[in-house]
Design an enzyme around this catalytic site. Structure first.
Site, PDB file in Angstrom:
ATOM      1  N   HIS A   1       0.853  -1.189   0.000  1.00  0.00           N
ATOM      2  CA  HIS A   1       0.000   0.000   0.000  1.00  0.00           C
ATOM      3  C   HIS A   1       0.894   1.245   0.000  1.00  0.00           C
ATOM      4  O   HIS A   1       0.597   2.237   0.671  1.00  0.00           O
ATOM      5  CB  HIS A   1      -0.921   0.007   1.218  1.00  0.00           C
TER       6      HIS A   1
ATOM      7  N   TYR B   1      13.246   5.902 -16.680  1.00  0.00           N
ATOM      8  CA  TYR B   1      13.603   4.582 -17.207  1.00  0.00           C
ATOM      9  C   TYR B   1      13.434   3.464 -16.183  1.00  0.00           C
ATOM     10  O   TYR B   1      13.279   2.283 -16.544  1.00  0.00           O
ATOM     11  CB  TYR B   1      15.026   4.590 -17.771  1.00  0.00           C
TER      12      TYR B   1
ATOM     13  N   HIS C   1      -6.570   0.961  -4.348  1.00  0.00           N
ATOM     14  CA  HIS C   1      -6.145  -0.104  -3.441  1.00  0.00           C
ATOM     15  C   HIS C   1      -4.638  -0.100  -3.194  1.00  0.00           C
ATOM     16  O   HIS C   1      -4.199   0.131  -2.069  1.00  0.00           O
ATOM     17  CB  HIS C   1      -6.594  -1.455  -4.019  1.00  0.00           C
TER      18      HIS C   1
ATOM     19  N   TYR D   1      21.636  -6.610 -16.328  1.00  0.00           N
ATOM     20  CA  TYR D   1      22.059  -5.697 -15.265  1.00  0.00           C
ATOM     21  C   TYR D   1      22.266  -6.456 -13.956  1.00  0.00           C
ATOM     22  O   TYR D   1      21.545  -7.409 -13.650  1.00  0.00           O
ATOM     23  CB  TYR D   1      21.005  -4.611 -15.070  1.00  0.00           C
TER      24      TYR D   1
END
Length: 220
Positions: free
Chosen positions: A97, A116, A157, A210
């Site tokens: 949340h 990005y 939500h 990466y």
């Protein structure tokens, strides 16, 4: 104790959700699946992460039937199972949340490629339609709304992130919260420039290689 390593990871990342301000109290939920065994470990309903112990984490099968544990599973077990059925690449699900991502969800906005780092999700973070928490309708909306992305906003939500392990799902949720904040702030003062699709294609190619290679002791 069945799935002990996975249960301990859920406790650890539940606490990280609190310290990283991705949720409060017992808000949100986390799960890890073991496809070979046909089992899912999921956080229990209504227990604050700061009080959570590994034995509180619930084990179910892929039909949602109770297998082991001393607590009730999260009320959102349905959408966790729906995501595992929909996406064979997904091994962990994390629902938060977090404030800025939830703000986007309450505005009914997707998060576009304003930065990005949205690439942790994909080309964007899509928005799934609202449904009451814990319902089969919400489970359908989440599984359909996420598409091929690694994150999806739940209207009014919160956010759901998925990954090949819980660490990667957590990282996605954390980075998307940053992008949501950037998008909110940029829209507060002007019209942000959105990266074109061809650039995001390059970003996603670079993301594929990466970081460091996976290790045996990485989080499950």
């Amino acid at each position: 104790m069945m799935m002990q390593q996975q249960r301990e990871a859920i406790v650890r990342y539940g606490c990280k959700m609190l310290t990283s301000q991705l949720t409060t109290g017992s808000g949100g939920n986390l799960s890890i699946c073991d496809r070979a065994a046909g089992r899912v470990a999921i956080s229990p309903s209504g227990i604050e992460y700061s009080d959570l112990q590994a034995r509180d984490v619930v084990i179910t099968d892929f039909d949602g039937q109770f297998v082991e544990g001393r607590c009730k599973p999260s009320s959102e077990l349905g959408f966790h199972l729906a995501l595992y059925r929909k996406r064979p690449d997904v091994q962990a699900v994390l629902h938060t949340h977090s404030v800025y991502a939830t703000t986007m969800a309450c505005l009914g906005w997707e998060i576009p490629a304003v930065h990005y780092l949205v690439g942790f999700s994909g080309h964007k973070v899509p928005l799934a339609p609202y449904a009451t928490f814990g319902t089969a309708e919400l489970a359908r909306n989440v599984a359909e709304g996420i598409g091929a992305c690694n994150a999806v906003l739940l209207a009014n939500h919160g956010l759901v992130a998925v990954g090949a392990d819980l660490g990667r799902a957590f990282n996605t949720a954390e980075e998307i919260e940053l992008v949501a904040r950037i998008y909110y702030q940029a829209r507060s003062v002007g019209n942000p420039v959105i990266l074109p699709e061809e650039e995001m294609n390059r970003v996603l190619e670079r993301f594929a290689t990466y970081g460091q290679p996976a290790r045996e002791d990485d989080d499950v």
